[in-house]
Design a protein around this motif. Structure first.
Motif, PDB file in Angstrom:
ATOM      1  N   ALA A 151       3.009  -4.021   8.599  1.00 33.14           N
ATOM      2  CA  ALA A 151       1.602  -3.793   8.256  1.00 33.14           C
ATOM      3  C   ALA A 151       1.463  -2.749   7.157  1.00 33.14           C
ATOM      4  O   ALA A 151       0.649  -2.908   6.228  1.00 33.14           O
ATOM      5  N   TRP A 152       2.227  -1.682   7.251  1.00 31.88           N
ATOM      6  CA  TRP A 152       2.211  -0.628   6.243  1.00 31.88           C
ATOM      7  C   TRP A 152       2.549  -1.198   4.859  1.00 31.88           C
ATOM      8  O   TRP A 152       1.835  -0.972   3.874  1.00 31.88           O
ATOM      9  N   PHE A 155      -0.221  -3.940   3.680  1.00 35.63           N
ATOM     10  CA  PHE A 155      -1.504  -3.382   3.257  1.00 35.63           C
ATOM     11  C   PHE A 155      -1.340  -2.585   1.963  1.00 35.63           C
ATOM     12  O   PHE A 155      -2.222  -2.635   1.082  1.00 35.63           O
ATOM     13  N   SER A 156      -0.228  -1.876   1.810  1.00 33.99           N
ATOM     14  CA  SER A 156       0.033  -1.182   0.550  1.00 33.99           C
ATOM     15  C   SER A 156       0.087  -2.168  -0.607  1.00 33.99           C
ATOM     16  O   SER A 156      -0.436  -1.907  -1.693  1.00 33.99           O
ATOM     17  N   LEU A 158      -1.431  -4.909  -1.059  1.00 34.33           N
ATOM     18  CA  LEU A 158      -2.725  -5.447  -1.482  1.00 34.33           C
ATOM     19  C   LEU A 158      -3.267  -4.736  -2.725  1.00 34.33           C
ATOM     20  O   LEU A 158      -4.046  -5.315  -3.485  1.00 34.33           O
ATOM     21  N   ARG A 170      -3.951 -10.831   3.733  1.00 28.71           N
ATOM     22  CA  ARG A 170      -5.014 -10.394   4.641  1.00 28.71           C
ATOM     23  C   ARG A 170      -4.959 -11.178   5.950  1.00 28.71           C
ATOM     24  O   ARG A 170      -5.115 -10.612   7.035  1.00 28.71           O
ATOM     25  N   LEU A 173      -2.115  -9.890   8.103  1.00 27.16           N
ATOM     26  CA  LEU A 173      -2.415  -8.596   8.708  1.00 27.16           C
ATOM     27  C   LEU A 173      -3.342  -8.747   9.917  1.00 27.16           C
ATOM     28  O   LEU A 173      -3.142  -8.108  10.955  1.00 27.16           O
ATOM     29  N   LEU A 213      -6.819  -1.832  10.778  1.00 23.22           N
ATOM     30  CA  LEU A 213      -6.598  -2.697   9.616  1.00 23.22           C
ATOM     31  C   LEU A 213      -7.371  -4.005   9.753  1.00 23.22           C
ATOM     32  O   LEU A 213      -8.030  -4.456   8.797  1.00 23.22           O
ATOM     33  N   HIS A 216     -11.008  -3.413   9.156  1.00 25.58           N
ATOM     34  CA  HIS A 216     -11.269  -3.159   7.738  1.00 25.58           C
ATOM     35  C   HIS A 216     -11.282  -4.462   6.937  1.00 25.58           C
ATOM     36  O   HIS A 216     -12.113  -4.629   6.033  1.00 25.58           O
ATOM     37  N   LEU A 217     -10.395  -5.371   7.268  1.00 21.06           N
ATOM     38  CA  LEU A 217     -10.260  -6.602   6.491  1.00 21.06           C
ATOM     39  C   LEU A 217     -11.285  -7.667   6.874  1.00 21.06           C
ATOM     40  O   LEU A 217     -11.578  -8.559   6.075  1.00 21.06           O
ATOM     41  N   GLY A 290      -3.028   6.038   7.910  1.00 15.84           N
ATOM     42  CA  GLY A 290      -3.718   4.780   7.626  1.00 15.84           C
ATOM     43  C   GLY A 290      -5.071   4.693   8.291  1.00 15.84           C
ATOM     44  O   GLY A 290      -6.056   4.251   7.683  1.00 15.84           O
TER      45      GLY A 290
END
Length: 451
Positions: A151-152, A155-156, A158, A170, A173, A213, A216-217, A290
């Motif tokens: 995930a780290w 997401f980075s 993106l 997305r 995730l 996450l 957020h998405l 995060g």
């Protein structure tokens, strides 16, 4: 000699560049999935094969739905998920610091490795399942920390990913969070069921992050509610697992810690055996950072600083002056003093912890994962934890300057008498974490203007 085995005399930047130039070539499997641990064979670095395990005591894989063909597949792919996510985050940092096109190419390769692993779960009817891909196939083994690294990294990525890849990233995730909810955070791990729900420390932070996450998405309220539920039970912004042990000891509360049996009568009053105990620092640090960036209502600046302070401060436990951490050490919960665990007799197979032959006794071997985890935690503390920022940055620099061919190895027998011959498969193995940790930390520090 392989260039990664000759880092002597290089500056930290030269080491970071050498790692980025030569590490990717080691991950050349046709599936696109990264190897994790690799064998250092003289001047070469290569995948493990059956010949490496002749005369070696190994895990049985009993009860697994998809057992590997042999222990060589176990070694080659034990951390493929984490290695891919770690390298992805590292190359994003490198690109943000330098704008170099090769960093973007390597990031795309790491992302493709994670997607290939994700597709194995999809093909099995389990979207969101990231199984450790033993033999580059589907497995029924994973852990929350593997998901954190994935995930780290994703997401980075993106921030620099091509637009045509962003929608898939997305969806992946969100799928990670969905699958853990479907499993109710329970997995069959090695030889037992692992229920993550009761955790209040590093793994709690991981699941708070995964759900943050997803919220957020998607903007969907159920993910925020899930993140709030995990955060509401958490203690990771004010204590580590070691603090919990100390709290229990102060209250004279009994605490069953199965690894203690490996030490037997060599354990003194108030001592606990520390086995992979301080390395959860990165899990808490990355997750809390995060969550703070995406949902400061859950982790405000003060809570983030407190988290980083708490998980950074024990870094020196079990670590010698030579920056070679002990794999096993004993911590006195009352005084805070530690000592290397003695070499103890090996227990019978029925008493091995987690059924692992390497957890059949204690000895004085060293290992390097604490360096990789402390390096990343130090860099994040240098940014977000004002009280310890200066010493954290100093420690990060020290680790960068100290990493060499020895400290690129996973485990080390310092005198040749700590690891029995039938357990020697862990010697001369390239770390699955140090290369990515080094590249990430160096370029994040460069972006901060520290070096």
């Amino acid at each position: 000699m392989h260039p990664l085995l000759n880092l002597a005399g290089l500056t930290p930047e030269a080491k970071a560049r050498r790692i980025s130039a030569h590490y990717p070539a080691l991950h050349d499997h046709p599936s696109g999935i990264f190897y994790s641990l690799l064998k250092i064979d003289g001047d070469r670095i290569r995948p493990f094969g059956p010949a490496d395990f002749i005369g070696i005591e190994t895990f049985s894989f009993k009860g697994w739905r998809f057992p590997p063909e042999g222990p060589w597949e176990y070694r080659n792919n034990e951390n493929s998920i984490a290695t891919s996510g770690y390298w992805l985050a590292a190359q994003v940092e490198r690109f943000l610091a330098t704008g170099e096109a090769d960093a973007k190419v390597q990031a795309a390769r790491a992302c493709a490795s994670l997607e290939a692993i994700y597709r194995l779960g999809e093909a099995d009817g389990q979207p969101g399942w990231l199984g450790k891909p033993y033999g580059f196939r589907l497995s029924d083994q994973t852990s929350g920390d593997q998901y954190l690294f994935a995930a780290w990294g994703l997401f980075s990525y993106l921030t620099i990913a091509p637009p045509e890849h962003a929608a898939r990233i997305r969806a992946m995730l969100v799928g990670l969070a969905d699958h853990w909810r479907r499993m109710d955070y329970k997995i069959y791990y090695l030889d037992r069921v692992w229920d993550n729900r009761p955790d209040q420390h590093a793994y709690n932070a991981i699941f708070t992050y995964l759900n943050t996450l997803a919220h957020h998405l998607t903007g969907r309220a159920e993910y925020l509610a899930e993140a709030r539920e995990w955060r509401g039970r958490s203690l990771w912004d004010r204590e580590t697992k070691l603090d919990a042990w100390k709290r229990d000891a102060a209250n004279k509360a009994p605490h069953d810690w199965p690894p203690n049996r490996l030490v037997g009568t060599a354990r003194q009053p108030d001592e606990y055996l520390c086995w992979e105990t301080t390395i959860h620092s990165l899990f808490a640090a990355v997750s809390a950072t995060g969550v703070h960036e995406l949902a400061p209502e859950l982790v405000d600046a003060a809570a983030l600083a407190g988290t980083l302070e708490k998980w950074w401060e024990p870094w020196s436990l079990g670590v010698g002056d030579d920056l070679l951490p002990y794999y096993f050490f004993l911590l006195n919960l009352k005084t805070g003093a530690w000592r290397p665990a003695p070499r103890t007799p090996r227990l019978p197979r029925t008493e091995w912890f987690l059924s692992q032959p390497h957890l059949s006794n204690t000895n004085g071997k060293r290992w390097t994962e604490p360096l990789s985890r402390t390096l990343v935690t130090s860099v994040l503390a240098g940014v977000h934890a004002p009280r310890i920022a200066a010493p954290a940055r100093s420690l990060a620099r020290r680790i960068l300057e100290t990493i060499d061919a020895t400290r690129l190895r996973w485990q080390i027998d310092p005198d040749g008498r700590q690891i029995d011959p039938d357990l020697s498969d862990v010697v001369d193995v390239l770390s699955s974490e140090i290369p990515a940790a080094y590249v990430f930390a160096f370029w994040r520090g460069r972006r901060q203007g520290w070096w």
